[in-house]
Design a protein around this motif. Structure first.
Motif: not given
Length: 75
Positions: A4-7, A23-26
């Motif tokens: 859930s991190s934006p980073c 997810n943010a890496a994606s």
């Protein structure tokens, strides 16, 4: 928490192979986790020397607070 991190958070093993990819890496890089799992990070020749030196420092217990490496998106 990691997903859930934006980073972008990327987990690596001691050989710099990707073990986790949130997810943010994606969103940032354009790759799904299954596309990068087990691959060496980074793979760009111009980044390897800098990243390897930093990674070695981390493995030796040094805390790195800020780094900046340019990366390309999949697209």
């Amino acid at each position: 928490i990691v997903d859930s991190s934006p980073c972008a958070i990327i987990g690596l093993d001691t050989n710099r192979c990707i073990t986790t990819w949130n997810n943010a890496a994606s969103r940032l890089y354009g790759y799904a986790p299954e596309e990068v799992a087990g691959k060496v990070f980074p793979d760009a020749p111009q980044d390897i020397a800098v990243f390897t030196a930093l990674f070695d420092q981390i493995l030796n217990g040094r805390i790195i607070r800020d780094i900046q490496i340019e990366r390309l998106r999949k697209d």
